[in-house]
Design an enzyme around this catalytic site. Sequence first.
Site, PDB file in Angstrom:
ATOM      1  N   CYS A   1      81.512 -55.887  24.342  1.00  0.00           N
ATOM      2  CA  CYS A   1      82.215 -57.148  24.045  1.00  0.00           C
ATOM      3  C   CYS A   1      81.539 -57.922  22.913  1.00  0.00           C
ATOM      4  CB  CYS A   1      82.274 -57.985  25.301  1.00  0.00           C
ATOM      5  SG  CYS A   1      83.052 -57.088  26.631  1.00  0.00           S
TER       6      CYS A   1
ATOM      7  N   TYR B   1      71.892 -53.203  11.069  1.00  0.00           N
ATOM      8  CA  TYR B   1      71.604 -53.157   9.626  1.00  0.00           C
ATOM      9  C   TYR B   1      72.850 -52.976   8.769  1.00  0.00           C
ATOM     10  CZ  TYR B   1      67.131 -51.370  11.600  1.00  0.00           C
ATOM     11  OH  TYR B   1      65.990 -51.167  12.312  1.00  0.00           O
TER      12      TYR B   1
ATOM     13  N   GLY C   1      58.385 -43.798   5.918  1.00  0.00           N
ATOM     14  CA  GLY C   1      59.404 -44.485   5.118  1.00  0.00           C
ATOM     15  C   GLY C   1      60.230 -43.573   4.246  1.00  0.00           C
TER      16      GLY C   1
ATOM     17  N   ARG D   1      72.269 -49.081  14.977  1.00  0.00           N
ATOM     18  CA  ARG D   1      72.033 -49.248  13.536  1.00  0.00           C
ATOM     19  C   ARG D   1      73.194 -49.871  12.759  1.00  0.00           C
ATOM     20  NH1 ARG D   1      71.172 -45.652  10.334  1.00  0.00           N
ATOM     21  NH2 ARG D   1      69.547 -46.679   9.134  1.00  0.00           N
TER      22      ARG D   1
ATOM     23  N   TYR E   1      66.046 -43.600  15.210  1.00  0.00           N
ATOM     24  CA  TYR E   1      66.364 -44.968  15.642  1.00  0.00           C
ATOM     25  C   TYR E   1      67.738 -45.009  16.314  1.00  0.00           C
ATOM     26  CZ  TYR E   1      62.381 -45.514  12.625  1.00  0.00           C
ATOM     27  OH  TYR E   1      61.142 -45.358  12.066  1.00  0.00           O
TER      28      TYR E   1
ATOM     29  N   GLU F   1      53.050 -40.642   7.937  1.00  0.00           N
ATOM     30  CA  GLU F   1      53.652 -41.023   9.224  1.00  0.00           C
ATOM     31  C   GLU F   1      55.175 -41.051   9.149  1.00  0.00           C
ATOM     32  OE1 GLU F   1      50.501 -44.404  10.784  1.00  0.00           O
ATOM     33  OE2 GLU F   1      52.232 -44.983   9.601  1.00  0.00           O
ATOM     34  N   PRO F   2      55.798 -39.942   8.830  1.00  0.00           N
ATOM     35  CA  PRO F   2      57.261 -39.969   8.741  1.00  0.00           C
ATOM     36  C   PRO F   2      57.903 -40.034  10.119  1.00  0.00           C
ATOM     37  CG  PRO F   2      56.475 -37.733   8.534  1.00  0.00           C
ATOM     38  CD  PRO F   2      55.246 -38.590   8.630  1.00  0.00           C
ATOM     39  N   GLY F   3      58.985 -40.766  10.217  1.00  0.00           N
ATOM     40  CA  GLY F   3      59.817 -40.748  11.408  1.00  0.00           C
ATOM     41  C   GLY F   3      61.175 -40.217  11.013  1.00  0.00           C
TER      42      GLY F   3
HETATM   43  C1  LIG Z   1      53.486 -48.108  10.627  1.00  0.00           C
HETATM   44  C2  LIG Z   1      54.703 -47.272  10.526  1.00  0.00           C
HETATM   45  N1  LIG Z   1      54.574 -45.974  10.211  1.00  0.00           N
HETATM   46  C3  LIG Z   1      55.653 -45.172  10.125  1.00  0.00           C
HETATM   47  C4  LIG Z   1      56.923 -45.650  10.358  1.00  0.00           C
HETATM   48  C5  LIG Z   1      58.069 -44.690  10.255  1.00  0.00           C
HETATM   49  O1  LIG Z   1      59.007 -45.059   9.337  1.00  0.00           O
HETATM   50  P1  LIG Z   1      60.146 -44.019   8.921  1.00  0.00           P
HETATM   51  O2  LIG Z   1      60.897 -43.679  10.161  1.00  0.00           O
HETATM   52  O3  LIG Z   1      60.978 -44.741   7.954  1.00  0.00           O
HETATM   53  O4  LIG Z   1      59.448 -42.849   8.341  1.00  0.00           O
HETATM   54  C6  LIG Z   1      57.105 -47.000  10.664  1.00  0.00           C
HETATM   55  C7  LIG Z   1      58.467 -47.521  10.884  1.00  0.00           C
HETATM   56  O5  LIG Z   1      58.729 -48.662  11.014  1.00  0.00           O
HETATM   57  C8  LIG Z   1      55.964 -47.830  10.760  1.00  0.00           C
HETATM   58  O6  LIG Z   1      56.079 -49.124  11.067  1.00  0.00           O
END
Ligand SMILES: Cc1ncc(COP(=O)(O)O)c(C=O)c1O
Length: 411
Positions: free
Chosen positions: A337, A309, A233, A305, A366, A266-268
């Site tokens: 369209c 959003y 997050g 996105r 994303y 758990e960063p994405g």
């Molecule tokens: C369980 C969990 N971990 C990690 C993430 C990664 O989030 P972010 O990309 O904001 O770091 C998500 C995203 O929805 C998630 O659901």
Amino acid sequence: MNGRPDARARRLESLAREHGTPLWVTDGDLVRARLAELRTAFRGLLHEVHYAVKANSGLALLALLAAEGVGFDVVSAGELERCRRVGVDPRRIGFAGAGKTDAELAAALAAGIGLFDVESPAELDRLARLAAERGAVAPYALRLNPDVEAGTHEYVTTGTRRNKFGMPFDAALAALERHRSTAALRFRGFHVHIGSQVTDPARFAAAAAIVAQRIVATRAAGFAVELLDFGGGFAARYDVAPPPIAAVAAAVRPLLEPLHVELLLEPGRFLVAEAGELVTRVIGVKEGQERHFVIVDAAMNDLLRPALYGAWHPVELLAGEEAGRPTVSCDIVGPVCESGDFLAKERLLPRPAPGDLLVIGSAGAYGTSMSSNYNSRPRAAEVLIDRGVARLVRRRETIDDLLATELLPPA
Ligand SMILES: Cc1ncc(COP(=O)(O)O)c(C=O)c1O
């Protein structure tokens, strides 16, 4: 920024010529830099980074991260298979997600993954049964719903009582009691993830305070808690720079340090968002009655996105000959369209012309992973620039690829 004739612009132009547009371009060095920043910020506290595969699940990117010693957070059998294809040690894979099927749990058990992030008491019961049937022992964390507002878009808020994710602490403790002596399960700790693009460190601190208190209570009830998966997050830069990741670490450190747990993050988005750009060519321009439309060859099926959003992405005109062009307010739209098919609205740019290239920035998270074939549009190609070398890592889909899974009933 707009139209500067620098080395980067020349490289993007040449990649667009070579591979066509729309084209994703990912900067591997920037991903590594973000990872280093995260590890430095959490030094002394962090046990392991589990990259959230959903943010950008390209195999080449996963391989790059695996080589950097990262583990992975998956949410489906498909993401699990992606990790397996790049040779990830299954013990460094965690499986989260609100709706895991029996088949997916069985696949993860067979793979021997390191952690099941269990989302409900009923899921724990299923996991226990499936593990026992296979003579396996499933290591698990219970995902708590801390009921904390993340201060982000409602669609990516995941830790409040309105959301489908996790469970209240009472339910978690009852499930733990029920499975106190289940031989097919091994309780490791808790999981929490309050949302995505969380820009205020205080929100993470609020979640950390609640989880810390829950861990103390769980230990008092006689359970060993060795691990905390604190989710992801962490915010990336879109329009404004969020506080540095060091500020997030500083906010949670005093709450998490005394717990002496293995901390997973758990960063994405934080790792990959700014490393990705979407290069698109102007098909045409159109004076609407109120708006100046710039119609490009990328669309909402490529980058969802903005439509999903209302997300803001930087837009840059990559043209060498912008001198003398008037600045105009443009809506950058695609060929799909839907009036929701826009990449940016009301952007001041040197008036783009057909054939120009635009670069949509901060598109690495994303982006490709949410791409679709809507309007029967093949998905775009992708180039990874890593240690100075540009390589095609995703070929452009063909229309035959799109049709390959469909079956025509006999006439
Ligand atoms: C369980 C969990 N971990 C990690 C993430 C990664 O989030 P972010 O990309 O904001 O770091 C998500 C995203 O929805 C998630 O659901």
